[in-house]
Write a protein that holds these residues in place. Structure first.
Motif, short mmCIF file in Angstrom:
data_model
loop_
_atom_site.label_atom_id
_atom_site.label_comp_id
_atom_site.label_asym_id
_atom_site.label_seq_id
_atom_site.Cartn_x
_atom_site.Cartn_y
_atom_site.Cartn_z
N LEU A 80 0.83 -1.21 0.00
CA LEU A 80 0.00 0.00 0.00
C LEU A 80 0.86 1.26 0.00
CD1 LEU A 80 -2.81 -1.00 2.53
CD2 LEU A 80 -3.05 -0.66 0.07
N LEU A 81 1.93 1.23 0.79
CA LEU A 81 2.83 2.37 0.83
C LEU A 81 3.47 2.61 -0.53
CD1 LEU A 81 3.89 4.39 2.97
CD2 LEU A 81 5.87 2.90 3.25
N ALA A 82 3.80 1.52 -1.20
CA ALA A 82 4.38 1.66 -2.54
C ALA A 82 3.38 2.32 -3.49
CB ALA A 82 4.79 0.29 -3.07
N ALA A 83 2.12 1.87 -3.45
CA ALA A 83 1.11 2.41 -4.36
C ALA A 83 0.78 3.86 -4.06
CB ALA A 83 -0.16 1.56 -4.28
N VAL A 84 0.77 4.22 -2.79
CA VAL A 84 0.33 5.56 -2.39
C VAL A 84 1.46 6.57 -2.34
CG1 VAL A 84 -0.77 6.88 -0.53
CG2 VAL A 84 -1.61 4.61 -1.09
N VAL A 85 2.66 6.13 -1.91
CA VAL A 85 3.77 7.07 -1.68
C VAL A 85 4.93 6.84 -2.64
CG1 VAL A 85 5.44 7.94 -0.01
CG2 VAL A 85 3.15 7.30 0.74
N LEU A 86 5.48 5.63 -2.63
CA LEU A 86 6.70 5.38 -3.40
C LEU A 86 6.47 5.50 -4.90
CD1 LEU A 86 8.23 2.36 -1.44
CD2 LEU A 86 8.44 4.81 -0.99
N LEU A 87 5.29 5.03 -5.36
CA LEU A 87 4.97 5.10 -6.79
C LEU A 87 3.89 6.15 -7.04
CD1 LEU A 87 4.71 1.23 -7.34
CD2 LEU A 87 6.71 2.67 -7.80
N ARG A 88 3.86 7.17 -6.24
CA ARG A 88 2.76 8.13 -6.21
C ARG A 88 2.49 8.74 -7.59
NH1 ARG A 88 4.57 11.27 -2.34
NH2 ARG A 88 5.51 12.83 -3.68
N THR A 89 1.20 8.83 -7.92
CA THR A 89 0.76 9.45 -9.17
C THR A 89 -0.22 10.58 -8.92
OG1 THR A 89 -0.98 7.77 -9.37
CG2 THR A 89 1.09 7.34 -10.52
N ASP A 90 -0.19 11.14 -7.69
CA ASP A 90 -1.03 12.29 -7.35
C ASP A 90 -2.52 12.02 -7.59
OD1 ASP A 90 1.19 13.83 -6.60
OD2 ASP A 90 1.53 14.42 -8.69
N GLY A 91 -2.96 10.84 -7.21
CA GLY A 91 -4.38 10.51 -7.30
C GLY A 91 -4.81 9.98 -8.65
N GLY A 92 -3.90 9.97 -9.62
CA GLY A 92 -4.25 9.49 -10.95
C GLY A 92 -4.25 7.97 -11.03
N PRO A 93 -4.46 7.45 -12.23
CA PRO A 93 -4.48 6.00 -12.41
C PRO A 93 -3.16 5.35 -12.02
CG PRO A 93 -5.37 7.14 -14.33
CD PRO A 93 -4.75 8.19 -13.47
N LEU A 94 -3.24 4.18 -11.44
CA LEU A 94 -2.04 3.45 -11.04
C LEU A 94 -1.36 2.85 -12.27
CD1 LEU A 94 -3.53 1.55 -7.97
CD2 LEU A 94 -1.89 3.43 -7.87
N GLY A 95 -0.05 2.85 -12.27
CA GLY A 95 0.69 2.21 -13.34
C GLY A 95 0.78 0.71 -13.13
N LEU A 96 1.60 0.06 -13.93
CA LEU A 96 1.73 -1.40 -13.84
C LEU A 96 2.19 -1.83 -12.45
CD1 LEU A 96 1.83 -4.24 -15.06
CD2 LEU A 96 4.16 -3.73 -15.87
N GLN A 97 3.23 -1.17 -11.94
CA GLN A 97 3.74 -1.54 -10.63
C GLN A 97 2.73 -1.19 -9.53
OE1 GLN A 97 6.49 -3.30 -9.97
NE2 GLN A 97 6.68 -3.45 -12.19
N GLY A 98 2.00 -0.09 -9.70
CA GLY A 98 0.99 0.27 -8.71
C GLY A 98 -0.13 -0.75 -8.64
N ARG A 99 -0.59 -1.23 -9.81
CA ARG A 99 -1.64 -2.25 -9.82
C ARG A 99 -1.13 -3.56 -9.24
NH1 ARG A 99 -2.28 -0.04 -14.97
NH2 ARG A 99 -1.38 -1.89 -15.97
N ARG A 100 0.11 -3.87 -9.51
CA ARG A 100 0.72 -5.07 -8.93
C ARG A 100 0.79 -4.95 -7.42
NH1 ARG A 100 6.15 -6.63 -11.65
NH2 ARG A 100 4.71 -7.58 -13.15
N ALA A 101 1.12 -3.74 -6.94
CA ALA A 101 1.19 -3.51 -5.49
C ALA A 101 -0.18 -3.69 -4.84
CB ALA A 101 1.72 -2.10 -5.23
N ILE A 102 -1.23 -3.21 -5.50
CA ILE A 102 -2.58 -3.36 -4.95
C ILE A 102 -2.97 -4.83 -4.84
CG2 ILE A 102 -5.01 -3.00 -5.49
CD1 ILE A 102 -3.65 -0.62 -4.22
#
Length: 345
Positions: A80-102
């Protein structure tokens, strides 16, 4: 075609690495926990309780499920920290790594929930001195135990977390998952301290902060390894963000840990004036010192990161990841010591 195949291979390999890494961390933490329990004389022992007790196996399963729940918590928090902070997209759609993190966070949450529910059953059996198979006959008594209620609340919250974030598509949605995860951490922390009215409020509040900060720190480092390495171009930014999280978390861990430890030692010794005696003569104090040393080593490791490796990751890549591996090993040991510490009351 080649790129597509490479991407597909990478997607198949990473879960295997994740499982292997998680299993290795659990094994290291479990070994540290067992050694610490025996060193402190707090290992479960066969009790002459006839047919009325839960049995030695249940006594041993409880710390192992606590350990599994803690490791799953770290995995969930890291993702979750990776999706929200480390890979942050300022509220926009998650990228590949963000979706994997979720997805990873949801899977970890399932393990966390199962471990919490199992821990609730085992805790009830031990505190009520009742075999697990007969707990159904004492359901009201079991539900009245604060430790059992706290684990059930956590389990329910984490089930909601696992379902709710499964299809999150933005970092803002993942941020709601962070709030639920934090809420799920609170009930067990509030019931982990012995009910001594002189110290429980101070120690309980400090322990809540300690657990949240430590989970963010350890989970963040695990998230860095899992998701940061996949993007060489974005790694410096991810490292910078993690460095900020680690700095704040380590300070919070250190200060809250000192406050919680002082209150717990005072509760065991009958006053703050006796805290030093407990620290130097009681097995609890020895485990506390060992855990403190582990965290000091981690703080030094974080300082080395910021001073020598993060600024020039291209030149120090291999040395950097070796240092990270060492930190993760010490973190796993510290988690094992923490579980043993909770058993040594």
């Amino acid at each position: 075609m080649t790129t597509t195949r490479a991407t597909r291979v990478a997607r198949h390999r990473m879960p295997g690495r994740l499982v292997a890494g998680g299993a290795s961390a659990v094994a290291v933490a479990a070994v540290a926990m067992v050694i610490a329990l025996y060193a402190a004389g707090s290992e479960p022992k066969t009790a002459d309780d006839g047919l009325g007790g839960p049995g030695l196996l249940v006594e041993w399963l409880l710390p192992f499920f606590r350990l599994l729940a803690t490791m799953a918590t770290v995995g969930c928090a890291g993702a979750l920290l990776a999706a929200v902070v480390l890979l942050r997209t300022d509220g926009g759609p998650l990228g590949l790594q963000g979706r994997r993190a979720i997805r990873d966070a949801s899977n970890s949450a399932i393990i966390w929930a199962v471990s919490s529910f199992a821990g609730a059953i085992l805790t009830a059996a031990i505190l009520l001195a009742t075999p697990v198979s007969l707990l159904r006959l004492r359901l009201d008594d079991a539900l009245a135990v604060p430790e059992v209620k706290s684990l059930l609340i956590t389990g329910i919250l984490v089930v909601a977390l696992a379902i709710g974030i499964r299809r999150a598509e933005t970092s803002a949605g993942a941020g709601l998952g962070v709030l639920v995860a934090i809420a799920a951490l609170v009930p067990p922390a509030l019931t982990a301290f012995p009910r001594n009215e002189s110290y429980v409020v101070l120690a309980g509040a400090a322990l809540v902060i300690h657990v949240i900060a430590a989970t963010s720190w350890v989970g963040g480092l695990a998230g860095l390894v899992r998701y940061g390495r996949a993007s060489r171009n974005g790694l410096p930014l991810v490292l910078e963000r993690f460095s900020q999280v680690a700095l704040l978390s380590s300070i919070a861990v250190l200060l809250s840990g000192l406050i919680s430890a002082a209150a717990r030692l005072a509760a065991k010794g009958g006053g703050y004036g006796k805290a030093l005696d407990v620290l130097t003569s009681d097995p609890y104090g020895a485990l506390l010192l060992a855990k403190t040393i582990a965290f000091i080593i981690l703080i030094i490791g974080g300082w080395l990161h910021r001073r020598h490796t993060i600024g020039d990751i291209d030149a120090t890549g291999s040395r950097f990841w070796q240092l990270v591996a060492g930190e993760l090993f010490i973190m796993a040991v510290a988690i094992g010591l923490s579980i043993a510490l909770a058993q040594t009351i």
